[in-house]
Design an enzyme around this catalytic site. Structure first.
Site, mmCIF file in Angstrom:
data_model
loop_
_atom_site.group_PDB
_atom_site.id
_atom_site.type_symbol
_atom_site.label_atom_id
_atom_site.label_comp_id
_atom_site.label_asym_id
_atom_site.label_seq_id
_atom_site.Cartn_x
_atom_site.Cartn_y
_atom_site.Cartn_z
ATOM 1 N N SER A 68 -8.650 -7.076 -29.192
ATOM 2 C CA SER A 68 -9.288 -6.033 -30.012
ATOM 3 C C SER A 68 -8.807 -4.615 -29.772
ATOM 4 O O SER A 68 -9.220 -3.697 -30.495
ATOM 5 C CB SER A 68 -10.806 -6.081 -29.817
ATOM 6 O OG SER A 68 -11.359 -7.161 -30.538
ATOM 7 N N LYS A 71 -7.467 -2.564 -32.667
ATOM 8 C CA LYS A 71 -8.258 -1.703 -33.551
ATOM 9 C C LYS A 71 -7.927 -0.223 -33.393
ATOM 10 O O LYS A 71 -8.274 0.592 -34.261
ATOM 11 C CB LYS A 71 -9.746 -1.961 -33.317
ATOM 12 C CG LYS A 71 -10.185 -3.383 -33.693
ATOM 13 C CD LYS A 71 -11.662 -3.606 -33.424
ATOM 14 C CE LYS A 71 -12.142 -4.966 -33.936
ATOM 15 N NZ LYS A 71 -11.700 -6.099 -33.092
ATOM 16 N N SER A 126 -16.520 -3.063 -31.816
ATOM 17 C CA SER A 126 -15.398 -3.976 -32.055
ATOM 18 C C SER A 126 -15.675 -4.938 -33.206
ATOM 19 O O SER A 126 -15.292 -6.121 -33.172
ATOM 20 C CB SER A 126 -15.088 -4.776 -30.775
ATOM 21 O OG SER A 126 -13.774 -5.253 -30.795
ATOM 22 N N LYS A 241 -11.030 1.478 -25.475
ATOM 23 C CA LYS A 241 -11.293 0.306 -26.302
ATOM 24 C C LYS A 241 -11.080 -0.959 -25.485
ATOM 25 O O LYS A 241 -10.087 -1.097 -24.767
ATOM 26 C CB LYS A 241 -10.368 0.282 -27.530
ATOM 27 C CG LYS A 241 -10.630 -0.868 -28.475
ATOM 28 C CD LYS A 241 -11.938 -0.675 -29.230
ATOM 29 C CE LYS A 241 -12.355 -1.923 -29.979
ATOM 30 N NZ LYS A 241 -12.898 -2.987 -29.069
#
Length: 460
Positions: A68, A71, A126, A241
């Site tokens: 993820s 992203k 997320s 993140k």
């Protein structure tokens, strides 16, 4: 003709260019400092967010699955190409194409939120369906957006990255490296909108056209969200993140700032606790062993460059002009290292041609430490110089012309008179020498005659 001083300046410039160009033969991967930490993650990197200089590396070019943290790339394209107040409508594909049980915030087909809300939902929680909706909003389809992601990554310099979706759910053709991901993370941080969203601990998406209740979001990064993870909080963390899939294991991007130093850490293929431990250790290493140093001051000249005007296909030199750094340059170097150890490599023409305008781009300057380029700045001119104008014969002053002609004739007369005088002097000297010779001969003759006369008398 130009002066010896000007020639000296030109030679100095050429010598500088030769020396600096020959000083760098290769560029290793990082700047070295002492006491590097031991890292558990399979791949890890620490970079200076300002210059991109690599401060620590481990398997940074090894292909890995990003999960993820993908992203961040999706957010970058949204910030660059979207309007935060635009309304996004969720399609059937956006909502239902994600894996069952993967991260989401429960968006429904036909539901509408702003791009601003969507970015918070994607980066804080997320949410995979939100990533799909952003992709469709930007490029019309998930497939086109994935191509856009890969193309933009290569523009940044992430040449070993390929994206096939906007969320990072596993695909064998969806991969990156720690180095590439650091480049992408650094590029995104240049945008204030991204900084604001990635640095938001909690956020509320208000009720929508289909859902009456607000959605409460909380940042999932344990080194950042102090309220949710008080025991894991890292002083100076400004966002990041998280990522996870079974194939990728745990991945993490972290931003931190202390005393004007901004660092970025990327860890790939790690265990959950290990990635946080590694990130903490790398940030400590960066803040403890490196310092920010000003290498260039834009008010100080870097070098002087000869200036020429082209007149009737010939070069006419007009002295030289000083060039300056377009901006101050500061960078991270290991503590205790003198800034004189940083090499300045100038890339600039051996001479500049008029007309020259103040602040005109003249070239570039690379800053090199331990055989690695740690930054580049533009070089600009510090003044303006107009082009020399050719002199036309029709514009020559007649009085000056006549005066020059008179001077020419006068010089001829003087030369003739001088020649005559010299010849007369030489002739006079010659006459004197001849007369002197005659007198000497006469005296000798008289002396011999007198001697003979005396002898004749004695005989008698």
């Amino acid at each position: 003709m130009y002066s010896t001083r000007f020639l000296g300046r030109k030679i100095s410039v050429l010598l500088i260019l030769i020396l600096v160009v020959s000083s760098v033969n290769f560029i290793p991967s990082k700047i070295f400092a002492q006491n590097e930490p031991i890292i558990q993650s399979d791949s890890a990197i620490l970079i200076d967010a300002k210059t991109g200089a690599v401060l620590y590396e481990k398997n940074i070019h090894k292909r890995q699955f990003p999960a993820s943290i993908t992203k961040i790339m999706t957010a970058l394209l949204a910030v660059e190409n979207g309007n935060l107040d635009d309304i996004i409508t969720f399609s059937y594909e956006a909502v239902h194409s994600i894996e069952y049980g993967s991260s989401h915030i429960g968006m429904r087909e036909g539901e509408q939120i702003t791009l601003r809300d969507a970015l918070h939902g994607m980066l804080l929680m997320s949410a995979n369906e939100v990533s799909n909706a952003i992709a469709e909003y930007i490029d019309g389809s998930i497939e086109k957006f994935a191509e856009h992601m890969t193309d933009r990554a290569k523009e940044i310099g992430a040449y070993h990255t390929n994206f096939v979706n906007p969320h990072g759910l596993h695909n064998e053709n969806h991969y990156t490296t720690a180095y590439d991901m650091a480049l992408i993370a650094r590029e995104a941080l240049k945008y204030d909108t991204f900084r604001e969203i990635i640095g938001t601990a909690t956020y509320i998406i208000p009720p929508t056209n289909l859902v009456d209740e607000p959605r409460y979001l909380s940042h999932q990064h344990r080194l950042f969200n102090q309220k949710a993870y008080a025991n894991s909080y890292y002083e100076g963390c400004i966002g990041g993140k998280t990522g996870f899939t079974n194939e990728a294991s745990h991945t993490l991007v972290t931003y931190a700032e202390r005393n004007g130093i901004e660092l970025i850490v990327v860890t790939l293929k790690s265990e959950k606790q290990a990635m946080y431990d590694d990130t903490r250790n790398l940030l400590d290493y960066g803040f403890d062993h490196f310092e920010m140093v000003t290498i260039l001051n834009k008010k100080s000249p870097v070098v002087s460059v000869p200036v020429v005007s082209i007149i009737n296909d010939k070069k006419e030199y007009q002295g030289s002009i000083e060039v300056y750094a377009e901006e101050d340059f500061t960078c991270l170097i290991p503590k205790g290292i003198q800034k004189d150890n940083i090499i300045k490599r100038v890339s600039i023409p051996s001479e500049l041609q008029t007309p020259i305008h103040k602040n005109q781009l003249a070239g570039t300057l690379d800053l090199i430490f331990q055989n690695k380029i740690i930054g580049q700045v533009n070089l600009i001119t510090g003044d303006s110089i107009e082009m020399l104008q050719p002199v036309s014969s029709s514009n020559v002053d007649k009085t000056t012309y006549n005066f020059e002609n008179q001077n020419k004739y006068l010089r001829i007369v003087i030369m003739i008179v001088s020649t005559i005088v010299i010849l007369l002097v030489l002739f006079g000297i010659l006459i004197i020498m001849i007369n002197s010779s005659k007198r000497k001969k006469r005296r000798r003759y008289m002396s011999r005659s007198k001697l003979k006369f005396t002898k004749d008398i004695q005989k008698r």
